[in-house]
Design a protein around this motif. Structure first.
Motif, PDB file in Angstrom:
ATOM      1  N   ALA A  97       0.775  -1.296   0.015  1.00 25.53           N
ATOM      2  CA  ALA A  97      -0.056   0.028  -0.077  1.00 25.53           C
ATOM      3  C   ALA A  97       0.814   1.216  -0.159  1.00 25.53           C
ATOM      4  CB  ALA A  97      -1.248  -0.428   1.394  1.00 25.53           C
ATOM      5  N   SER A  98       2.006   1.281   1.152  1.00 24.23           N
ATOM      6  CA  SER A  98       2.972   2.194   0.267  1.00 24.23           C
ATOM      7  C   SER A  98       3.198   2.486  -0.764  1.00 24.23           C
ATOM      8  CB  SER A  98       3.643   2.234   0.922  1.00 24.23           C
ATOM      9  OG  SER A  98       4.717   1.102   1.184  1.00 24.23           O
ATOM     10  N   GLY A 116       5.053   6.851   3.777  1.00 27.05           N
ATOM     11  CA  GLY A 116       3.892   7.205   4.264  1.00 27.05           C
ATOM     12  C   GLY A 116       3.295   6.142   4.963  1.00 27.05           C
ATOM     13  N   PRO A 117       1.574   6.382   5.611  1.00 23.22           N
ATOM     14  CA  PRO A 117       1.020   5.473   6.041  1.00 23.22           C
ATOM     15  C   PRO A 117       0.694   4.044   4.426  1.00 23.22           C
ATOM     16  CG  PRO A 117       0.405   7.854   6.028  1.00 23.22           C
ATOM     17  CD  PRO A 117       1.475   7.859   5.221  1.00 23.22           C
ATOM     18  N   ALA A 118      -0.144   2.577   5.244  1.00 22.53           N
ATOM     19  CA  ALA A 118       0.197   2.349   4.095  1.00 22.53           C
ATOM     20  C   ALA A 118      -0.699   1.596   4.292  1.00 22.53           C
ATOM     21  CB  ALA A 118       1.220   0.808   5.003  1.00 22.53           C
ATOM     22  N   GLY A 119      -1.672   2.516   5.204  1.00 21.92           N
ATOM     23  CA  GLY A 119      -3.699   1.858   5.026  1.00 21.92           C
ATOM     24  C   GLY A 119      -3.505   0.675   5.966  1.00 21.92           C
ATOM     25  N   LYS A 120      -4.841   0.477   6.706  1.00 18.85           N
ATOM     26  CA  LYS A 120      -5.918  -0.912   6.810  1.00 18.85           C
ATOM     27  C   LYS A 120      -6.105  -1.655   5.466  1.00 18.85           C
ATOM     28  CE  LYS A 120      -6.463   1.558  11.656  1.00 18.85           C
ATOM     29  NZ  LYS A 120      -7.534   1.911  12.409  1.00 18.85           N
ATOM     30  N   PRO A 121      -5.723  -3.472   6.193  1.00 16.20           N
ATOM     31  CA  PRO A 121      -6.613  -4.214   5.024  1.00 16.20           C
ATOM     32  C   PRO A 121      -7.946  -3.505   4.711  1.00 16.20           C
ATOM     33  CG  PRO A 121      -5.657  -4.966   5.917  1.00 16.20           C
ATOM     34  CD  PRO A 121      -5.521  -3.915   7.370  1.00 16.20           C
ATOM     35  N   ALA A 158      -4.696   1.152   1.205  1.00 14.57           N
ATOM     36  CA  ALA A 158      -4.064   0.657   1.493  1.00 14.57           C
ATOM     37  C   ALA A 158      -4.322  -0.464  -0.176  1.00 14.57           C
ATOM     38  CB  ALA A 158      -4.674  -1.100   1.948  1.00 14.57           C
ATOM     39  N   ALA A 159      -5.529   0.111  -0.579  1.00 20.07           N
ATOM     40  CA  ALA A 159      -6.174  -0.882  -2.294  1.00 20.07           C
ATOM     41  C   ALA A 159      -5.106   0.136  -3.231  1.00 20.07           C
ATOM     42  CB  ALA A 159      -7.119  -0.403  -2.674  1.00 20.07           C
ATOM     43  N   VAL A 160      -4.585   1.397  -3.055  1.00 20.77           N
ATOM     44  CA  VAL A 160      -3.766   2.593  -3.472  1.00 20.77           C
ATOM     45  C   VAL A 160      -2.569   1.244  -4.105  1.00 20.77           C
ATOM     46  CG1 VAL A 160      -2.279   4.493  -4.026  1.00 20.77           C
ATOM     47  CG2 VAL A 160      -4.406   4.624  -3.352  1.00 20.77           C
ATOM     48  N   GLY A 161      -2.434   0.771  -3.696  1.00 20.42           N
ATOM     49  CA  GLY A 161      -0.447  -0.102  -3.548  1.00 20.42           C
ATOM     50  C   GLY A 161      -0.550  -1.255  -4.938  1.00 20.42           C
ATOM     51  N   GLU A 214      -4.201   9.803   2.371  1.00 22.95           N
ATOM     52  CA  GLU A 214      -2.992   9.526   3.725  1.00 22.95           C
ATOM     53  C   GLU A 214      -3.697  10.722   4.952  1.00 22.95           C
ATOM     54  OE1 GLU A 214       0.322  10.580   2.411  1.00 22.95           O
ATOM     55  OE2 GLU A 214       1.011   8.271   2.074  1.00 22.95           O
ATOM     56  N   GLU A 215      -4.601  11.439   3.839  1.00 26.99           N
ATOM     57  CA  GLU A 215      -6.151  12.604   5.897  1.00 26.99           C
ATOM     58  C   GLU A 215      -6.285  11.510   6.021  1.00 26.99           C
ATOM     59  OE1 GLU A 215      -4.302  15.689   6.087  1.00 26.99           O
ATOM     60  OE2 GLU A 215      -2.914  15.298   4.939  1.00 26.99           O
ATOM     61  N   CYS A 216      -7.220   9.875   5.334  1.00 30.45           N
ATOM     62  CA  CYS A 216      -8.283   9.546   5.686  1.00 30.45           C
ATOM     63  C   CYS A 216      -7.900   8.546   5.943  1.00 30.45           C
ATOM     64  CB  CYS A 216      -9.311   9.896   5.318  1.00 30.45           C
ATOM     65  SG  CYS A 216      -9.626   9.952   3.751  1.00 30.45           S
ATOM     66  N   PRO A 217      -6.743   7.681   6.593  1.00 27.69           N
ATOM     67  CA  PRO A 217      -6.366   6.165   5.993  1.00 27.69           C
ATOM     68  C   PRO A 217      -7.661   5.276   6.948  1.00 27.69           C
ATOM     69  CG  PRO A 217      -5.602   7.553   8.120  1.00 27.69           C
ATOM     70  CD  PRO A 217      -5.972   8.474   7.851  1.00 27.69           C
ATOM     71  N   ASP A 218      -8.789   5.669   7.169  1.00 28.31           N
ATOM     72  CA  ASP A 218      -9.197   4.295   7.605  1.00 28.31           C
ATOM     73  C   ASP A 218     -10.533   4.572   6.510  1.00 28.31           C
ATOM     74  OD1 ASP A 218      -7.523   3.576   9.444  1.00 28.31           O
ATOM     75  OD2 ASP A 218      -9.009   5.048  10.870  1.00 28.31           O
ATOM     76  N   GLN A 219     -10.810   5.562   5.460  1.00 32.06           N
ATOM     77  CA  GLN A 219     -11.294   5.239   4.606  1.00 32.06           C
ATOM     78  C   GLN A 219     -11.960   4.405   3.481  1.00 32.06           C
ATOM     79  OE1 GLN A 219     -13.337   8.401   3.713  1.00 32.06           O
ATOM     80  NE2 GLN A 219     -15.146   7.158   2.377  1.00 32.06           N
ATOM     81  N   ARG A 220     -13.257   4.292   4.167  1.00 28.61           N
ATOM     82  CA  ARG A 220     -13.055   2.263   3.769  1.00 28.61           C
ATOM     83  C   ARG A 220     -13.264   2.644   1.872  1.00 28.61           C
ATOM     84  NH1 ARG A 220     -12.099  -1.568   6.129  1.00 28.61           N
ATOM     85  NH2 ARG A 220     -12.913  -3.428   5.477  1.00 28.61           N
TER      86      ARG A 220
END
Length: 228
Positions: free
Chosen positions: A19-20, A25-30, A35-38, A208-214
């Motif tokens: 995801a990074s 920078g933040p990788a993002g949660k599953p 996370a999907a960007v990666g 990265e401003e909203c890393p928990d955005q589903r």
């Protein structure tokens, strides 16, 4: 679908796995859009040669076989106080877009004299330049009519967007930027549309401003029956 949420809670080239994306920078949660960007394929933009709207089939085809065209399906989904001009409750005559996602404004919809468009979150010509040239007609038809990729929005804002991607256009309504980019990521992941390096980086910057955005999900199958 998470298209309307304002909460901040995949073809050659380098794939940027992880995801990074190798950029820090933040990788993002599953399950998150970040996370999907990666998981998206990164590749240069192809030429627009040969693009025509009709390459994606008849506009607003009834791909879900519910008896109504896709445009009216999305109007029914996104507008309030909907009234119809036919007995099948298909043709939307009027309604209200209470909180336009792109501008935040309130817009009254009237059939034939509307300031409301149905936008392809990932523009057809953008997809054409990032993989769709190689698709079968049924996949292009599905893409153009997938509710996951469609949104009622203020017409002038939609036309300013044109075929822009995240690197070139974002809604002026900052509260909608996270859901907007998350939806673009979801559509590109679902259909295997690639992103440019600049686009990938722009997506990450927003998310990265909203890393928990589903990551939104749902919509129609990625293959539609041509001629329906």
């Amino acid at each position: 679908m998470l298209l309307g949420s304002a909460a901040c809670d995949s073809t050659g080239g380098s794939s940027g796995k992880g995801a990074s994306g190798g950029q820090g920078g933040p990788a993002g949660k599953p399950g998150s859009a970040l996370a999907a960007v990666g998981e998206l394929t990164v590749k240069g933009r192809a030429a627009k040669t040969g693009y025509e709207r009709k390459a994606f089939g008849r506009a607003w085809a009834d791909t879900d076989a519910n008896g109504c065209g896709t445009r009216d399906d999305i109007l029914k989904r996104d507008l309030k106080d909907v009234k119809f001009s036919d007995g099948k409750n298909c043709k939307v005559a009027s309604g209200v877009l209470e909180n336009d996602p792109y501008t935040g404004g309130r817009i009254e919809y009237k059939r034939g004299a509307s300031k409301v468009d149905i936008d392809h979150l990932v523009a057809l010509s953008d997809a054409w330049q990032k993989g769709a040239q190689q698709w079968k007609p049924g996949k292009r038809l599905a893409f153009a009519n997938d509710p996951l990729n469609l949104l009622a929005a203020e017409a002038s804002a939609n036309r300013r967007k044109g075929d822009g991607d995240t690197a070139t256009w974002l809604p002026t309504n900052k509260a909608y930027r996270c859901p907007y980019v998350a939806s673009q990521v979801a559509v590109k992941k679902k259909y295997g549309v690639w992103v440019t390096e600049g686009e990938r980086d722009a997506m990450k910057k927003v998310l990265e401003e909203c890393p928990d955005q589903r990551l939104p999900s749902g919509g129609n199958p990625t293959e539609a029956k041509v001629g329906r």
